[in-house]
Write a protein that holds these residues in place. Structure first.
Motif, PDB file in Angstrom:
ATOM      1  N   VAL A 177      38.058  -9.857 -11.041  1.00 16.65           N
ATOM      2  CA  VAL A 177      39.397 -10.468 -10.603  1.00 16.65           C
ATOM      3  C   VAL A 177      39.174 -11.221  -9.257  1.00 16.65           C
ATOM      4  O   VAL A 177      39.660 -12.277  -9.109  1.00 16.65           O
ATOM      5  N   CYS A 188      48.010 -13.539  -5.928  1.00 16.51           N
ATOM      6  CA  CYS A 188      47.048 -13.865  -4.614  1.00 16.51           C
ATOM      7  C   CYS A 188      47.378 -15.238  -4.096  1.00 16.51           C
ATOM      8  O   CYS A 188      47.616 -15.548  -2.890  1.00 16.51           O
ATOM      9  N   ILE A 193      42.668  -2.294 -13.556  1.00 15.33           N
ATOM     10  CA  ILE A 193      42.033  -3.334 -12.812  1.00 15.33           C
ATOM     11  C   ILE A 193      41.545  -2.551 -11.734  1.00 15.33           C
ATOM     12  O   ILE A 193      40.611  -2.816 -10.849  1.00 15.33           O
ATOM     13  N   SER A 200      46.868 -11.347 -11.328  1.00 18.67           N
ATOM     14  CA  SER A 200      46.246 -11.095  -9.947  1.00 18.67           C
ATOM     15  C   SER A 200      46.080 -12.559  -9.542  1.00 18.67           C
ATOM     16  O   SER A 200      46.457 -12.613  -8.190  1.00 18.67           O
TER      17      SER A 200
END
Length: 302
Positions: free
Chosen positions: A76, A191, A67, A187
């Protein structure tokens, strides 16, 4: 290529659009019970588990440090922004209107690919892109009555989704696609959880709402698999334009489940966007290339 292959590809693509549109409708159905962050978190968690198990079975897992690679990180971030803007917009406007604006995505990706990667775009396709964007303006109708926050959110979703697809092209091909999807899904879930307190807090989830979220996640995954099968089965120039059937499914779902009826200007704008997109696909087919715009995905995967 035998016609049967194209017919099979067309079925896959149409099925994908039905899946994506149904997923949008399911997300819209729970937006009054929970905020966009909570939906992202729950849907992302479900997607993460499923994709992780698939990636593990196919030995596609890699170090999570992937990432940190710039293009993966950019993808992402764009994915997260696309999810939060589109889900929020679905709670504020008819699903057919949102879908109509979203149909401009291939045109925006073509524009971005020409600017960033130097992909050849002749004056005819430039004209089609400009006309398509005019179609979007017809749909959102800038002015005191037509230009809404919801419309702006969908336009923003289109832009960041295009950024996602363009960033995908810059990712090291040695990184398995499934690993990228796992990283993205996790992710988005994280988030979503972080955003939830700022978007109204965590709300109790009843069995019906949870089942809608689970089904939405499954339908998105099925949709993406169907897109891949469609592109690998039929001729791209034949199956790619069938992406626009998503607008038909969205309009039907909006009418049946939310009593939403697209107005005349939305229909006219959608027709302009679709006609421009079809012409762009036609011109790309004439050049015998498979550009990024034809591979651009119409929905967020998590």
């Amino acid at each position: 290529m035998p016609r049967s292959r194209n017919t099979q590809g067309a079925i896959y693509m149409t099925s994908a659009m039905a899946g994506f549109s149904s997923s949008d409708a399911l997300s819209k159905s729970v937006i009054t019970q929970m905020n966009a962050g909570q939906i992202m978190c729950l849907r992302g968690l479900i997607t993460s588990v499923v994709i992780y198990l698939i990636a593990r079975q196919m030995k596609a897992l890699r170090s999570w440090r992937v990432i940190l690679k710039p293009m993966v990180l950019l993808r992402v971030v764009c994915e997260i922004l696309a999810a939060v803007t589109y889900i929020t917009a679905l709670g504020m406007m008819p699903i057919a209107n949102a879908s109509a604006i979203l149909q401009s995505l291939p045109l925006v990706v073509t524009f971005g690919a020409a600017l960033l990667f130097g992909e050849p775009v002749g004056w005819r396709r430039w004209s089609a892109i400009l006309i398509g964007l005019m179609g979007v303006l017809i749909i959102i109708r800038p002015g005191a009555e037509g230009f809404t926050i919801a419309a702006l959110l969908v336009v923003a979703s289109v832009l960041v989704t295009a950024g996602r697809d363009l960033a995908t092209r810059g990712i090291d091909p040695e990184i398995p696609a499934l690993m990228i999807t796992v990283v993205t899904a996790v992710s988005v879930a994280v988030c979503g959880a972080l955003l939830t307190p700022f978007l109204g807090g965590w709300k109790p989830v009843n069995a019906t709402s949870f089942s809608h979220i689970v089904l939405a996640a499954i339908l998105v995954l099925i949709g993406y698999q169907s897109v891949i099968l469609a592109m690998r089965t039929g001729e791209i120039s034949f199956v790619a334009p069938l992406r626009y059937t998503g607008l038909i499914f969205s309009a039907l779902l909006g009418f049946v489940f939310f009593a939403e009826i697209p107005d005349l200007w939305t229909l006219i704008g959608a027709a302009v966007v679709i006609a421009s997109g079809l012409y762009t696909f036609y011109r790309e087919g004439k050049r015998h290339v498979a550009p990024l715009a034809q591979e651009s995905e119409p929905r967020t995967p998590v």
